[in-house]
Write a protein that holds these residues in place. Sequence first.
Motif, PDB file in Angstrom:
ATOM      1  N   MET A   1      26.433  30.493  51.373  1.00 50.83           N
ATOM      2  CA  MET A   1      26.010  31.654  52.253  1.00 50.83           C
ATOM      3  C   MET A   1      26.635  32.671  51.706  1.00 50.83           C
ATOM      4  SD  MET A   1      25.847  31.955  56.385  1.00 50.83           S
ATOM      5  CE  MET A   1      27.287  32.807  57.068  1.00 50.83           C
ATOM      6  N   CYS A   2      26.384  33.393  50.683  1.00 49.27           N
ATOM      7  CA  CYS A   2      26.883  33.972  49.852  1.00 49.27           C
ATOM      8  C   CYS A   2      27.494  35.562  50.030  1.00 49.27           C
ATOM      9  CB  CYS A   2      26.529  34.091  48.103  1.00 49.27           C
ATOM     10  SG  CYS A   2      24.795  34.565  48.175  1.00 49.27           S
ATOM     11  N   GLN A   3      27.110  36.241  51.214  1.00 48.62           N
ATOM     12  CA  GLN A   3      27.731  37.581  51.805  1.00 48.62           C
ATOM     13  C   GLN A   3      27.788  38.472  50.329  1.00 48.62           C
ATOM     14  OE1 GLN A   3      28.105  37.820  54.935  1.00 48.62           O
ATOM     15  NE2 GLN A   3      30.236  37.381  55.466  1.00 48.62           N
ATOM     16  N   ILE A   4      26.673  38.835  49.870  1.00 44.78           N
ATOM     17  CA  ILE A   4      26.504  39.733  48.716  1.00 44.78           C
ATOM     18  C   ILE A   4      26.643  41.038  49.060  1.00 44.78           C
ATOM     19  CG2 ILE A   4      24.594  40.599  47.106  1.00 44.78           C
ATOM     20  CD1 ILE A   4      23.282  38.130  47.426  1.00 44.78           C
ATOM     21  N   PRO A   5      27.548  41.756  48.264  1.00 42.70           N
ATOM     22  CA  PRO A   5      27.758  43.042  48.612  1.00 42.70           C
ATOM     23  C   PRO A   5      26.745  44.169  48.088  1.00 42.70           C
ATOM     24  CG  PRO A   5      29.501  42.110  47.200  1.00 42.70           C
ATOM     25  CD  PRO A   5      28.701  41.193  47.332  1.00 42.70           C
ATOM     26  N   THR A   6      26.141  44.998  49.062  1.00 45.07           N
ATOM     27  CA  THR A   6      25.143  45.661  48.679  1.00 45.07           C
ATOM     28  C   THR A   6      25.379  47.037  48.052  1.00 45.07           C
ATOM     29  OG1 THR A   6      24.942  47.083  50.662  1.00 45.07           O
ATOM     30  CG2 THR A   6      23.753  45.049  50.499  1.00 45.07           C
ATOM     31  N   TYR A   7      26.511  47.457  47.612  1.00 46.28           N
ATOM     32  CA  TYR A   7      27.038  48.850  47.526  1.00 46.28           C
ATOM     33  C   TYR A   7      26.303  49.933  48.306  1.00 46.28           C
ATOM     34  CZ  TYR A   7      29.365  45.973  43.975  1.00 46.28           C
ATOM     35  OH  TYR A   7      30.533  45.230  43.366  1.00 46.28           O
ATOM     36  N   VAL A   8      25.802  49.784  49.319  1.00 46.16           N
ATOM     37  CA  VAL A   8      25.471  50.849  50.241  1.00 46.16           C
ATOM     38  C   VAL A   8      26.582  51.033  51.274  1.00 46.16           C
ATOM     39  CG1 VAL A   8      23.708  51.633  51.949  1.00 46.16           C
ATOM     40  CG2 VAL A   8      22.857  50.327  49.836  1.00 46.16           C
ATOM     41  N   THR A   9      27.185  51.918  51.116  1.00 48.84           N
ATOM     42  CA  THR A   9      28.172  52.169  52.221  1.00 48.84           C
ATOM     43  C   THR A   9      27.866  53.132  53.259  1.00 48.84           C
ATOM     44  OG1 THR A   9      28.853  53.991  50.837  1.00 48.84           O
ATOM     45  CG2 THR A   9      29.887  51.820  50.280  1.00 48.84           C
ATOM     46  N   ARG A  10      26.760  53.611  53.348  1.00 45.65           N
ATOM     47  CA  ARG A  10      26.576  54.709  54.688  1.00 45.65           C
ATOM     48  C   ARG A  10      25.065  54.430  55.174  1.00 45.65           C
ATOM     49  NH1 ARG A  10      30.717  58.494  54.946  1.00 45.65           N
ATOM     50  NH2 ARG A  10      31.973  58.289  52.956  1.00 45.65           N
ATOM     51  N   VAL A  11      24.772  54.691  56.513  1.00 41.23           N
ATOM     52  CA  VAL A  11      23.438  54.472  56.821  1.00 41.23           C
ATOM     53  C   VAL A  11      22.680  55.905  56.736  1.00 41.23           C
ATOM     54  CG1 VAL A  11      23.997  54.728  59.489  1.00 41.23           C
ATOM     55  CG2 VAL A  11      22.227  53.207  58.581  1.00 41.23           C
ATOM     56  N   ALA A  12      21.459  55.515  56.719  1.00 40.42           N
ATOM     57  CA  ALA A  12      20.548  56.828  56.847  1.00 40.42           C
ATOM     58  C   ALA A  12      20.829  57.893  58.043  1.00 40.42           C
ATOM     59  CB  ALA A  12      19.326  56.732  56.436  1.00 40.42           C
ATOM     60  N   GLN A  13      20.959  59.051  57.809  1.00 36.84           N
ATOM     61  CA  GLN A  13      20.817  59.834  58.936  1.00 36.84           C
ATOM     62  C   GLN A  13      19.631  60.554  59.615  1.00 36.84           C
ATOM     63  OE1 GLN A  13      24.070  60.285  60.898  1.00 36.84           O
ATOM     64  NE2 GLN A  13      24.213  58.737  59.353  1.00 36.84           N
ATOM     65  N   GLY A  14      18.720  60.528  58.691  1.00 37.84           N
ATOM     66  CA  GLY A  14      17.432  61.099  58.995  1.00 37.84           C
ATOM     67  C   GLY A  14      16.938  62.362  58.346  1.00 37.84           C
ATOM     68  N   THR A  15      18.291  62.792  57.842  1.00 40.75           N
ATOM     69  CA  THR A  15      18.231  64.188  57.174  1.00 40.75           C
ATOM     70  C   THR A  15      18.006  64.358  55.667  1.00 40.75           C
ATOM     71  OG1 THR A  15      20.731  63.975  56.946  1.00 40.75           O
ATOM     72  CG2 THR A  15      19.958  65.341  58.773  1.00 40.75           C
ATOM     73  N   GLU A  16      17.909  62.909  55.149  1.00 39.02           N
ATOM     74  CA  GLU A  16      17.674  62.863  53.610  1.00 39.02           C
ATOM     75  C   GLU A  16      16.177  63.447  53.123  1.00 39.02           C
ATOM     76  OE1 GLU A  16      18.681  60.525  55.792  1.00 39.02           O
ATOM     77  OE2 GLU A  16      20.724  59.989  55.136  1.00 39.02           O
ATOM     78  N   LYS A  17      16.292  64.062  51.831  1.00 36.21           N
ATOM     79  CA  LYS A  17      14.967  64.579  51.545  1.00 36.21           C
ATOM     80  C   LYS A  17      14.599  64.295  50.211  1.00 36.21           C
ATOM     81  CE  LYS A  17      14.712  69.195  53.847  1.00 36.21           C
ATOM     82  NZ  LYS A  17      14.748  70.380  53.824  1.00 36.21           N
ATOM     83  N   GLY A  18      13.430  64.168  49.935  1.00 43.60           N
ATOM     84  CA  GLY A  18      12.995  64.041  48.439  1.00 43.60           C
ATOM     85  C   GLY A  18      12.101  63.035  48.411  1.00 43.60           C
ATOM     86  N   GLN A  19      11.677  62.864  47.048  1.00 42.12           N
ATOM     87  CA  GLN A  19      10.275  61.781  46.922  1.00 42.12           C
ATOM     88  C   GLN A  19      11.065  60.632  46.100  1.00 42.12           C
ATOM     89  OE1 GLN A  19       6.996  62.938  44.364  1.00 42.12           O
ATOM     90  NE2 GLN A  19       5.810  62.477  46.570  1.00 42.12           N
ATOM     91  N   ALA A  20      10.727  59.270  46.410  1.00 41.34           N
ATOM     92  CA  ALA A  20      10.965  58.149  45.744  1.00 41.34           C
ATOM     93  C   ALA A  20      10.183  57.081  46.002  1.00 41.34           C
ATOM     94  CB  ALA A  20      12.474  57.774  46.165  1.00 41.34           C
ATOM     95  N   LEU A  21      10.215  56.128  44.998  1.00 44.22           N
ATOM     96  CA  LEU A  21       9.374  54.826  45.173  1.00 44.22           C
ATOM     97  C   LEU A  21       9.932  53.822  45.617  1.00 44.22           C
ATOM     98  CD1 LEU A  21       7.751  54.747  41.366  1.00 44.22           C
ATOM     99  CD2 LEU A  21       6.304  54.680  43.673  1.00 44.22           C
ATOM    100  N   GLY A  22       9.165  52.935  46.307  1.00 45.60           N
ATOM    101  CA  GLY A  22       9.889  51.797  46.858  1.00 45.60           C
ATOM    102  C   GLY A  22       9.116  50.391  46.305  1.00 45.60           C
TER     103      GLY A  22
END
Length: 505
Positions: free
Chosen positions: A46-67
Amino acid sequence: MAFATALEKAEMIAAQFDYSDDELRKCVRKFLSQMDGGLRERTPAMCQIPTYVTRVAQGTEKGQALGVDLGGTNLRVCLVTLHGDSSYHAVHSKVSLPSRIMLAYEAADLFGFMAEQIEALLRTHCPDQFGVSENVAILSLGLTFSFPVYQNAIDSGILLRWTKGFDIPSVVGQDVCELLQHEIALRSLPVKVTALVNDAAGTIMSRAYSLPRGETRTTIGTIFGTGTNGVYLEKLSEISKPLDGHFDESSGKMFISIEWGSFDNELSVLPNTEYDVEINQFSRNPGDQMFEKRVSGMFLGELLRTILAKLYVDPTVRLFGGIDANTGLMTGNPIPLHTRWAVDSSILSIAEFDGTDNLETLRQKIFDALRVPPSSIGIEDAQVVKIIAHAIAKRAARLGGMALGAVVTKTEQLGSVGSRSQDACVLGPSEADGHQPCLVDVGVDGSVIEFYPRFEVYMREALRAVDGIGTAGERLIRMGLAKDGSSVGAAIIALVAAQQTYEAP
Ligand code: BGC
């Protein structure tokens, strides 16, 4: 038509799936100790992988990207435009993954297939991006790779092992972002992989982005679909294993992908029936993902099928009429009832949902999914299916609640509410700052939690049994479906990673 003892037998089997509050609390204790172990050791099961994401989205982010979301069953590609006001526009494509891809020989078969789907979406929705070699804006891409991938940075990670129905041995040990970027480059697509994302992390981000301003942000994400997992926000001071890549440390926190599918692989506390033993034995990864094998959609249908096939050949039960009385043999091509992995978990949802006397809908589903001739499906046969399906799903949901309860406990977000009254919490000091007091927001996604009618109800029952949560704490755990959140969330993470403009949670 089954024999009269069939219902008694079904109840006896169902009883084997009871998962008591005491067993649950024992599991929570072990879960917490494995969470701690995973924060110290690099890659325990159960390896508890660090995601390197350190903050949660606030709803104010802008732009275009692919998922791009490689799940257990489908590949989704989506082009997301974030408007910066908690709203977004997305165009999607979704293909179900053929088994020639899931079990391919070469990494290029899988990653080439993914790049083709990206190209197809871009050609349809961004035709201007092609044919001009200069001044083309490069799109950021978030890759949701829903398998245990050990991350060294936000945009790189090594596949530790395959789970669910995948097995492409040559990819294990390789950087999955590099493999995708290579195929993207071969097709000269204007795309850069800027983030590697677990689906549960994507779920957190898409839900958090969409929440109204001022609402308590999402700190936990869970998936109950083909596979299962949880991601949560951990204090950096708790993570003692090395964090190799660069990241913004200012929040003092990082999302961790627990990989809870491999909780208690040694089976010291998990329930283990003879049917669980059989499922494990015939799975692609015996001994691995033992929690997942009791909880996720890939295994619940197979658990039910295994039991029903046994009741079919049991001479005291003769479910669906059983083996031909004269020959004692089954004839013709094996129907799904007798074929391993041929039945998905949707039959469990129908069984729970159908509350009618004659179980008409369930009997139709038994015909559709198991291919038992309609004339052999009596009401009593359907009752047997209903009793056993209920027991399997309820245990799965309670196990899911156990895992979520352990994570909530670990994060200490409820403070001492579990031992306080509800009123004490609601009137607590945090009310003054405009946030809802003590609320824990959990993003959920996956076919099992979305479609099984009482999955959340049974999860909540389990949460109430967790020490330190209780009835008061359970009420403060808010769960919200982030449908297809992993692909939208991946795009959000990719965009934010490329712009590096996270805001504090
Ligand atoms: C994988 C996880 C994933 C989960 C849900 C599991 O089999 O190991 O990485 O998050 O499925 O898709």
